[in-house]
Design a protein around this motif. Sequence first.
Motif, short mmCIF file in Angstrom:
data_model
loop_
_atom_site.label_atom_id
_atom_site.label_comp_id
_atom_site.label_asym_id
_atom_site.label_seq_id
_atom_site.Cartn_x
_atom_site.Cartn_y
_atom_site.Cartn_z
N LEU A 189 57.37 53.48 -34.16
CA LEU A 189 57.34 54.70 -34.97
C LEU A 189 56.32 54.58 -36.10
O LEU A 189 55.63 55.55 -36.43
N SER A 222 53.08 57.04 -36.23
CA SER A 222 52.85 57.89 -37.39
C SER A 222 51.42 57.76 -37.91
O SER A 222 50.90 58.68 -38.55
N GLN A 259 49.10 59.14 -34.32
CA GLN A 259 49.42 60.50 -33.87
C GLN A 259 48.80 60.80 -32.49
O GLN A 259 48.05 61.75 -32.32
N TYR A 295 58.79 57.81 -28.26
CA TYR A 295 57.80 58.89 -28.40
C TYR A 295 58.50 60.23 -28.59
O TYR A 295 58.06 61.07 -29.38
N HIS A 297 59.65 60.53 -32.06
CA HIS A 297 58.55 60.79 -32.98
C HIS A 297 58.10 62.25 -32.93
O HIS A 297 57.91 62.89 -33.97
N ARG A 298 57.93 62.77 -31.71
CA ARG A 298 57.38 64.12 -31.57
C ARG A 298 58.43 65.19 -31.84
O ARG A 298 58.20 66.15 -32.58
N PHE A 303 65.14 54.06 -35.67
CA PHE A 303 64.66 55.39 -36.08
C PHE A 303 65.25 55.77 -37.44
O PHE A 303 64.55 56.30 -38.31
N THR A 345 58.84 63.63 -42.66
CA THR A 345 60.09 62.93 -42.39
C THR A 345 61.29 63.75 -42.83
O THR A 345 62.29 63.87 -42.13
#
Length: 696
Positions: free
Chosen positions: A316, A320, A323, A424, A427-428, A498, A691
């Motif tokens: 992560l 970040s 991207q 992933y 994150h997305r 996470f 975030t």
Amino acid sequence: MDHTRCTIKAVIILAVVLLARNNVFANNTWESSLYQPGVDSIEIVRSALDGRSQLSYDCHKVLSQLLANHTDPDVLQYFDSWGRVGSGRIVGHSRYPGNYDECMHVKSSLLPQLKTKYCTASLTIPGSTPLQLGVCSPQQCTPEDLSQLYNISVQDTTVSVTCQSQDYKLPPGSIAALVVVGIVVLFALVATVWDGIYQIVEHSRNDDSQEYESLRTEFPLKYILCFSLYTNLKQTLSTSQPPGALGCLNGIRVVTTTWVVLVHTFLTCLFTIVDDAAWFTKDFFNRMASQIVFSFDCIVDSFFLIGGILLAYLQLTALSKSQPNVVAFLKSIPRLCLHRHIRLTPSYAFMLLIYITLLWFVWDGPYWPVPNPIRTMDNVCVSNWYFNLLYINNFSKASSLCAGWSWYLSNDMQFFMMAPFFIYALHRIPKIGLAICSTMVLASTLLSIVVSHKQQYPFAIGGFSKYGFKPNFDPVFPFYMVPWVRFQPYGIGLLVGFTIWNLKNMSFKFPKKYNILLWCIATCLCVSVIYGPYSAVMGHHVISLAENDLYHSLGRLAWTVGVSCVIISCSLGQGGWINGFLSWKVFVPLGKLSYCVYLIHLPIINVLVYGSRNGTYYSTLMFTRDVVAMMFITYLIAVPFSLIFEVPFINLNKLLNRTKPAENKQVKDEHNNGENCNANQNHSEKERLLTKKNLK
């Protein structure tokens, strides 16, 4: 008068001499009444030679010669080395190995051609516990001949005999393995010398230091120096950590590794050299501390949890920064998996190579593995070793598993190859990622119940446990090893990683009362998982199949959540003195060695235990002594093993990562059991706002 005095003195002296002589004979008689060397074995051989047995000609001949000369001190050594039944049978003593070294060093001038071998006779006596006796056998006698000896002496007994191999000549495969290992060691020594010469020259020419520093990064020197023992030792012993590192994981990793060594030391000793196993286990099980040993299922769950947390946290952080879009992410997956293989496989492969081909030749003894048919520590590995390097050996049946403790590595690799897709998604689209991970954890929990119910794999393995069902320890796909059951703690680790990543981005801190609540939850969950089954292990409670299924699924979940609470609190700097202990700098180098310790600990335990000359009566104090000794020796050997077979390939992995930096922003070196925390605490304001939006 003088004559009379002389006569009296002579009588007194004669009386003293006769009294001393009688006392000596009395002492000899007293000693012989307690122990007469070789009496049992002489009678066994004499009974076999009276015509009732059918020994081979060569065996009959040499035994006859030995019996005829049994009064000779050198020949008597042969008979004296046999194992004979002694004290301790009531408390479960079933193996009397005799004297292995005495047997192997029998030499007699009367029988100059005599050569001996050590054998073990296993006697199955109706109505009694099985008995194992050490037998010193001439080379001419076969196991069938030795069985005849005991069949004549002990009626209604089933006898089987196995003999230790005396052939310590390396076969071609072992020679090839020794050459490969030797080449790597030699290359490491050459690289160390080269590194030393380079540093001497560099320090002696300060004006050209930049020139020599640039040479250090040129081909081929930069690749050679990856194997330098000096540089690798400095790297391993370094206690520095990058900003944002989750330092508490070092302590948890070391404590968990110590737990692994403790459990395997106990089990290996208990089933090998402990003479009073039944008595000791009865006493040991009565102690609450015994649950630490029998809760070994929690050990691997802790490793899976740490692996999931670190992977999610590192990935992560990398995502970040870079991207990447979906296409770029998918392109990075093969390279990510490749670097994972480079990181783990070389040291794993060398461990298997040494374990399979060379380790058997290291030592010997009455407990040493008997070749069947190949001289190796693990016969299964001869045909199944490639399953380990393909990381699929966790799908093998337990009895067909090569290097049994390595099943964890296969699960970990399989989870690692799946996890990037979940990360992933986190994150997305965090909501979708959370839903996917939670669903996978729930599915693993339900599958644990289903598989446990079908296979009836017991959670309480104590010797006094009572079940309302018939336990099954060796199904086709063992409950203990399959990934669909083991994913539960790893999936929770992804969610915890996470969570920590998000909370650290926001510089979040729990209010004091909630932090205390977090620690209370962690304590209650972990203590209940370890000590909850105590009454069942002691046999005070009959375990139903439903209870067994629930403990397998919810117990693992409870332990993982409890440890996760500790990690979250410590990662946010709210763990108090516990965080200070787990983040202790001493644990940093020890944590780096944990992967190699896990790889080599059981082969080392096997050598030290199987190489014992006699059994022992165990106690808690002796168990503690053995665990401390095993830990010290394992870490001591793990240092050179890591410097030669692990760290060089980590360094090469780093060099490969640097060749295409744009494609490898997600790939981080994993030196602490696969991963080092290389996170950055200084994030941009844009990341903080993103975030917060994701959390909402």
